[in-house]
Scaffold this active site. Structure first.
Site, short mmCIF file in Angstrom:
data_model
loop_
_atom_site.label_atom_id
_atom_site.label_comp_id
_atom_site.label_asym_id
_atom_site.label_seq_id
_atom_site.Cartn_x
_atom_site.Cartn_y
_atom_site.Cartn_z
N LYS A 1 0.87 -1.19 0.00
CA LYS A 1 0.00 0.00 0.00
C LYS A 1 0.89 1.22 0.00
O LYS A 1 1.77 1.35 0.85
CB LYS A 1 -0.89 -0.04 1.25
CG LYS A 1 -1.51 1.29 1.66
CD LYS A 1 -2.58 1.10 2.73
CE LYS A 1 -2.52 2.15 3.81
NZ LYS A 1 -3.53 1.92 4.89
N LEU A 2 0.67 2.10 -0.98
CA LEU A 2 1.45 3.33 -1.05
C LEU A 2 0.62 4.48 -0.50
O LEU A 2 -0.52 4.69 -0.91
CB LEU A 2 1.83 3.66 -2.50
CG LEU A 2 2.66 2.63 -3.26
CD1 LEU A 2 2.97 3.16 -4.67
CD2 LEU A 2 3.96 2.30 -2.52
N LYS A 3 1.22 5.24 0.39
CA LYS A 3 0.58 6.48 0.84
C LYS A 3 0.72 7.50 -0.30
O LYS A 3 1.81 7.61 -0.89
CB LYS A 3 1.28 7.00 2.10
CG LYS A 3 1.01 6.14 3.33
CD LYS A 3 -0.42 6.30 3.80
CE LYS A 3 -0.64 5.65 5.16
NZ LYS A 3 -2.03 5.79 5.62
N ASP B 1 -3.41 4.87 -0.41
CA ASP B 1 -4.16 5.47 0.70
C ASP B 1 -3.87 6.96 0.74
O ASP B 1 -2.72 7.37 0.91
CB ASP B 1 -3.75 4.81 2.03
CG ASP B 1 -4.54 5.31 3.23
OD1 ASP B 1 -5.47 6.13 3.05
OD2 ASP B 1 -4.24 4.86 4.36
N ASN C 1 -5.53 9.23 2.84
CA ASN C 1 -5.84 9.88 4.13
C ASN C 1 -6.51 11.25 3.96
O ASN C 1 -6.06 12.24 4.54
CB ASN C 1 -4.59 10.00 5.01
CG ASN C 1 -4.11 8.66 5.54
OD1 ASN C 1 -3.08 8.15 5.11
ND2 ASN C 1 -4.85 8.07 6.46
N GLU D 1 -7.91 4.12 -1.02
CA GLU D 1 -8.41 4.28 0.35
C GLU D 1 -8.59 5.75 0.70
O GLU D 1 -7.67 6.55 0.52
CB GLU D 1 -7.41 3.60 1.29
CG GLU D 1 -7.78 3.61 2.77
CD GLU D 1 -6.73 2.89 3.62
OE1 GLU D 1 -5.86 2.18 3.05
OE2 GLU D 1 -6.77 3.04 4.86
N ASP E 1 -11.80 4.42 5.11
CA ASP E 1 -11.12 4.21 6.40
C ASP E 1 -11.72 5.24 7.38
O ASP E 1 -12.70 4.95 8.09
CB ASP E 1 -9.61 4.38 6.21
CG ASP E 1 -8.78 4.39 7.49
OD1 ASP E 1 -9.36 4.37 8.59
OD2 ASP E 1 -7.53 4.43 7.43
N LYS F 1 -10.74 -0.74 11.47
CA LYS F 1 -9.79 -0.50 12.56
C LYS F 1 -10.62 -0.48 13.84
O LYS F 1 -11.44 0.42 14.02
CB LYS F 1 -9.08 0.84 12.39
CG LYS F 1 -8.09 0.90 11.25
CD LYS F 1 -7.48 2.29 11.14
CE LYS F 1 -6.54 2.37 9.96
NZ LYS F 1 -6.10 3.76 9.72
N GLY G 1 -4.34 -0.70 10.23
CA GLY G 1 -3.33 -0.68 11.28
C GLY G 1 -3.10 0.74 11.74
O GLY G 1 -3.37 1.70 10.99
#
Ligand code: OSB
Ligand code: MG
Length: 375
Positions: free
Chosen positions: A161-163, A188, A190, A213, A238, A262, A290
């Site tokens: 998974k790459l941010k 992801d 965020n 994500e 998420d 989560k 996580g």
């Protein structure tokens, strides 16, 4: 059982490498641990709140405060508290899911250790080991990113998974695809994008990602549904999914096809289990997220990830991806998987001497304080 007291403790642990996301760089964790002292035995919980309220509104000092002043008083007076009662007893307090989750987890661990039952058994786990992915932070350059990803793939991780963030998205994804072929890959954000970035995010479609994500802000559930109509890559939520109710609504709206679970974000393992069950009934796959947990949080997460509808690899990486030394026996990757603990409760032991050495604050709340002082 009766909850006699709770020991709260803050520990500091350095990460093996800085972890950069669209909301900042983390180099260490300041972890709030909860030890439930009950009439039948003790149990551990980990609070996943970060030092700053940048992933969600919760933060570790706030979690400590709300536990002491608002959550613990609602449990410590009760004649009887089982894990299944905690959500209802804390229901008058709005929000503070991560603080509530840590407390419920500690009570559940005490309860299950006492009856010799593992978290995995309690959750209805269907596999002895779980497939692991790894979450790769934003790097200073593409070449450093490729080195990190190559190292994780060599270790056996089954999904990368790459941010991402604006300015660090299509190029790093393209570079990883070019270098490592069709490795299972996802991204992801965020919450770093807005709906006006839809056409840009659709450029990721050519890379056959498993999912994108949380591209948009937490509150923008409807905008995620609109975005989902202009990108082919499945949207996974998420931050937006704070409860089973939110999960049900987001699915109904078409805001996501996949959900990251989560337990801390949703108020505990019991609510997380409800989300798992609801998604299973709707045909929506889930995976375990996580929050850079220590061995305590990781033990519970790995157990839950063994439930049937956790069909995608989780961000449940090995202890050495995070810490030089963990506070429990380390979780070690075997063929890209972590073994699900099978001992009573969380099934891990806490290294108390190491814990003491990294503790920077500790307080016991409740009657247990007196019995401990006397012993
Ligand atoms: O969004 O999944 C996230 C870490 C801290 C806060 C939020 C997130 C993450 C991760 C790391 O992606 C997952 C892990 O390896 O624990
Ligand atoms: Mg995420």
């Amino acid at each position: 059982m009766k909850l006699e007291g709770v020991e709260l403790r803050r520990i500091r642990l350095s990460l093996v490498a800085p972890f950069e996301t669209s909301f900042g760089v983390q180099t260490e964790r300041d972890v709030l641990l909860v030890k439930a002292i009950t009439s039948v035995g003790e149990g551990w919980g980990e609070c996943v709140a970060g030092e700053e309220p940048t992933y969600s509104s919760e933060y570790v000092a706030g979690a400590q405060h709300v536990l002491i002043h608002h959550l613990l008083p609602r449990l410590l007076g009760q004649a009887q508290v089982d894990a299944e009662d905690v959500g209802r007893l804390l229901g008058a307090v709005h929000g503070h899911h991560m603080a509530k989750a840590a407390l419920e987890m500690a009570v559940l661990d005490a309860q299950l250790r006492t009856r010799g039952e593992s978290f995995a058994k309690y959750f209805g786990a269907v596999r002895p080991a779980v497939d692991c992915g790894v979450s790769v932070g934003i790097h200073k350059s593409i070449s450093e990113l490729l080195e990190t990803v190559g190292d994780y793939l060599e270790q056996g991780y089954r999904r990368i998974k790459l941010k991402i963030k604006p300015g660090w998205d299509v190029e790093p994804v393209r570079a990883v695809r070019e270098r490592f072929g069709d490795v299972p890959l996802q991204v992801d954000a965020n919450t770093a994008y807005s709906l006006s970035d839809a056409a840009h995010l659709a450029e990721l479609d050519e890379f056959s990602l498993l999912l994108i994500e949380q591209p948009l802000p937490e509150e923008q559930v409807l905008a995620h549904a609109e975005l989902a109509r202009s990108v082919r890559t499945p949207i996974c939520l998420d931050e937006s999914i704070t409860s089973a109710q939110m999960a049900e609504d987001a699915i109904k709206l078409g805001a996501c096809r996949i959900i990251n679970i989560k337990p801390g974000r949703v108020g505990g393992y019991l609510e997380a289990r409800r989300i798992h069950d609801l998604c299973a009934a709707q045909g929506v796959p889930v995976w375990m997220g996580g929050m850079l947990e220590t061995g305590i949080g990781r033990a519970g997460n790995v157990a839950m990830a063994a439930m049937p509808n956790f069909t995608l690899p989780g961000d449940t990486s090995a202890s050495d991806r995070y810490y030089h030394r963990d506070i429990t026996q380390p979780f070690v990757l075997h063929d890209g998987r972590l073994n699900v603990p099978s001992g009573p409760g969380l099934g891990v032991d806490v290294d108390l001497d190491f814990l003491e050495s990294i503790t920077h604050w500790k307080q016991t709340v409740g009657d247990a304080k007196l019995s401990h002082a006397a012993s």
